[in-house]
Design a protein around this motif. Structure first.
Motif, mmCIF file in Angstrom:
data_model
loop_
_atom_site.group_PDB
_atom_site.id
_atom_site.type_symbol
_atom_site.label_atom_id
_atom_site.label_comp_id
_atom_site.label_asym_id
_atom_site.label_seq_id
_atom_site.Cartn_x
_atom_site.Cartn_y
_atom_site.Cartn_z
ATOM 1 N N VAL A 1 -3.781 -2.177 6.153
ATOM 2 C CA VAL A 1 -3.520 -1.127 5.151
ATOM 3 C C VAL A 1 -3.769 0.254 5.754
ATOM 4 O O VAL A 1 -2.926 1.162 5.660
ATOM 5 N N LEU A 2 -4.934 0.405 6.395
ATOM 6 C CA LEU A 2 -5.304 1.717 6.933
ATOM 7 C C LEU A 2 -4.365 2.168 8.053
ATOM 8 O O LEU A 2 -4.042 3.350 8.174
ATOM 9 N N SER A 3 -3.907 1.213 8.856
ATOM 10 C CA SER A 3 -3.030 1.609 9.968
ATOM 11 C C SER A 3 -1.621 1.963 9.483
ATOM 12 O O SER A 3 -0.905 2.726 10.123
ATOM 13 N N SER A 4 -1.212 1.398 8.344
ATOM 14 C CA SER A 4 0.154 1.700 7.880
ATOM 15 C C SER A 4 0.212 2.931 6.964
ATOM 16 O O SER A 4 1.236 3.605 6.906
ATOM 17 N N LEU A 5 -0.878 3.214 6.269
ATOM 18 C CA LEU A 5 -0.870 4.368 5.346
ATOM 19 C C LEU A 5 -1.028 5.678 6.108
ATOM 20 O O LEU A 5 -1.885 5.789 6.982
ATOM 21 N N ASN B 1 -7.710 -4.917 5.611
ATOM 22 C CA ASN B 1 -8.124 -3.508 5.605
ATOM 23 C C ASN B 1 -7.484 -2.748 6.746
ATOM 24 O O ASN B 1 -6.958 -1.646 6.561
ATOM 25 N N ASP B 2 -7.569 -3.344 7.938
ATOM 26 C CA ASP B 2 -6.998 -2.708 9.140
ATOM 27 C C ASP B 2 -5.499 -2.471 8.949
ATOM 28 O O ASP B 2 -4.978 -1.391 9.272
ATOM 29 N N THR C 1 1.096 3.747 -3.168
ATOM 30 C CA THR C 1 0.468 5.061 -2.972
ATOM 31 C C THR C 1 1.495 6.171 -3.114
ATOM 32 O O THR C 1 1.239 7.197 -3.740
ATOM 33 N N ALA D 1 0.839 -1.209 0.000
ATOM 34 C CA ALA D 1 0.000 0.000 0.000
ATOM 35 C C ALA D 1 0.874 1.259 0.000
ATOM 36 O O ALA D 1 0.650 2.179 -0.797
#
Lengths: 264, 283
Positions: B211-215, B208-209, B118, B114
């Motif tokens: 990805v969202l926590s690392s981005l 999902n968790d 990104t 991710a």
């Protein structure tokens, strides 16, 4: 300015142009009066079309001045030059119609981009100009669907669309058969008389030149060597002009050129 | 010194005189700087001519022209960008996953892919693909118009070719590049989610968790900022090369090749510069 003499529409004063070491024009001076049809003749590659590009301000001369009406083309700022160009129409040797746009859109382009006219007004003007060149039936066709002569007529209509004061024709009958070539010549005469427009026509086709021209100029080795009425021009004593008009291989034109070697 | 070296067949092809070599390097440097300068003024003049019309209360160009180029450059590129990014995402997730699995850290894969896409790979890959697909097309189109005197005809009418031909193309690329970069990143993240579920037993919700926590927001902003820059670069290079064409059909071919090579090199070079500046000033 003396009121008894009409002002020149176009005037070139001692124009010189050089690309690197190559001298293209070496002190060209010419004046074009209102409603005159000046034919500039000369060999291929002699710089005839270059004169048209100089008048349009697309090329800048190395030295000398070019006037269009009261404007000195060589000194105009970009914005003003763009405005002045709207008073000059240009017909290219190979028509230069935008291949991705229909005939209607090609002719309407300057009106759409440079005026605030409505679509209905633009359509009326486009129809009127197409009618003048006898091409109304092709309005919705693409340039690729038209013949060379038809494209040329469309480019006339495009050049006329802004009601210019001056039209520049670059080899208007090049690549056309003799009949269509005559039709194009008749069109140039009738359009310039109807629209009371001044024209500069660049060509090396003699029949065409004498049909359309009210004044002739001969460009040879970067200079204008003779200017005059067509009749006077035909009787010129200048050996270069005489050879050019007769189309003879004997004479000063080919001396020292590769073409001279090829004829032997 | 030059006289000391005899003119033979061997030394004719490889210049050994250091003065001449330095001269050659100097000339190359000079032409490189001239190209960069030319392109810079090309962008400046395009912006100036476009805003000039706006100042006079007129639209800079027709909306239909902008939408046509946007559809071609943007919508038309979605399948290519999405597919290439999807496959690269798959490959990246598989390769990194198998390595990280040896240390029991395969749950890092979603975040890694991710962030990489990104912030870096999404804009970069999209830039390279658009340079090849759209940059080449713009150069060939404008180059053909140039050799057939269409560009000069537009100029002769009193219409600025920069405003009429270049501005809508450049704006279409600038506006669409970020959208395509986002599509690229989403495609790669989706591919990673499939690999994570199939090979590394990471459920979709957990994925999902991760990805969202690392981005971070700054990763997303960096990627989008780069995309704008790359869009401008590709558009400018493609249109500049197209309008500089001379020499007929062969010239169009040479310019198109040069456009793709220059645009890809410029995108990668600017990406490096951007990263260096970013890391130094915003650590």
């Amino acid at each position: 300015m003396n009121n008894s003499t009409p002002p020149h529409v176009v005037e070139l004063r001692d124009v010189r142009l050089q690309f690197g070491e190559k001298k293209v024009l070496e002190g060209v001076s010419l004046a074009v009066e209102p409603q005159e049809r000046l034919v500039v003749m000369g060999q291929s590659g002699s710089g005839k079309s270059t004169i048209l590009r100089l008048v349009l301000g697309i090329l800048q001369p190395t030295a000398g001045s070019i006037f269009f009406q009261q404007y000195e083309i060589t000194r105009l700022k970009r914005r003003k030059l763009q405005q002045v160009r709207t008073q000059i129409g240009m017909v290219y040797q190979y028509s230069a119609l935008l291949s991705s746009r229909s005939v209607r859109d090609n002719i309407a382009l300057p009106l759409e981009e440079l005026t605030t006219k409505t679509r209905a007004e633009i359509d009326r003007i486009v129809d009127e100009k197409l009618e003048m060149v006898g091409m109304l039936a092709t309005k919705h066709q693409m340039p690729s669907e038209l013949s060379g002569g038809m494209k040329k007529r469309i480019s006339f209509a495009r050049a006329l669309v802004m009601d210019p004061e001056l039209i520049l024709f670059d080899e208007p009958s090049a690549g056309l058969d003799p009949v269509i070539s005559s039709v194009i010549d008749e069109l140039i005469i009738s359009l310039s008389e109807q629209s009371k427009v001044t024209s500069i026509i660049v060509t090396h086709e003699m029949d065409s030149a004498f049909r359309v021209g009210t004044k002739m100029a001969m460009l040879y080795r970067g200079s204008i060597i003779e200017v005059g009425e067509p009749e006077k021009f035909k009787q010129s004593k200048n050996p270069v002009v005489a050879q050019f008009l007769s189309g003879s291989t004997e004479g000063p034109i080919l001396e020292g050129t590769n073409d001279a070697i090829a004829t032997k | 010194m030059a006289e000391a070296i005899p003119e033979t067949e061997e030394n004719r092809s490889f210049e050994t005189n250091p003065v001449v070599v330095v001269q050659g390097v100097g000339q190359m440097g000079r032409s490189f700087l001239a190209e960069v300068g030319g392109m810079f003024w090309f962008i400046v003049n395009t912006i100036a001519e476009t805003t000039d019309n706006m100042r006079r209360g007129r639209a800079p160009f027709r909306a239909s022209s902008f939408f046509r180029h946007s559809a071609r450059a943007g919508v038309g590129s979605v399948p290519l960008v999405a597919m290439v990014s999807f496959f690269l995402g798959l490959t990246m997730a598989l390769l990194t996953g198998y390595q990280l699995e040896r240390f029991g850290t395969e749950r890092l894969v979603p975040g890694l892919v991710a962030i990489a896409f990104t912030r870096e790979l999404g804009p970069l890959l999209t830039g390279i693909m658009l340079a090849a697909r759209i940059g080449a097309s713009f150069t060939a189109e404008l180059g053909t118009m140039q050799v057939s005197e269409e560009v000069e005809a537009i100029e002769a009418m009193g219409i600025s070719p920069l405003r009429f031909l270049v501005a809508p193309r450049m704006l279409a690329l600038v506006a669409l590049m970020p959208c395509l970069s986002i599509i690229s990143s989403l495609a790669a993240i989706f591919a990673t989610s499939l690999i994570s579920v199939a090979y590394f037993n990471i459920a979709f919700v957990y994925f999902n968790d991760l990805v969202l926590s690392s981005l971070l927001i700054r990763d997303i902003v960096t990627g989008i900022a780069k995309s704008f820059l790359f869009g401008l670069l590709i558009g400018a290079v493609a249109c500049y090369r197209g309008l500089s064409v001379s020499g007929g059909a062969a010239g169009v071919g040479i310019a198109t090749t040069s456009s793709v090579v220059t645009a890809i090199t410029a995108v990668i070079a600017f990406d490096t510069v951007f990263n260096v500046v970013y890391v130094v000033f915003f650590p």
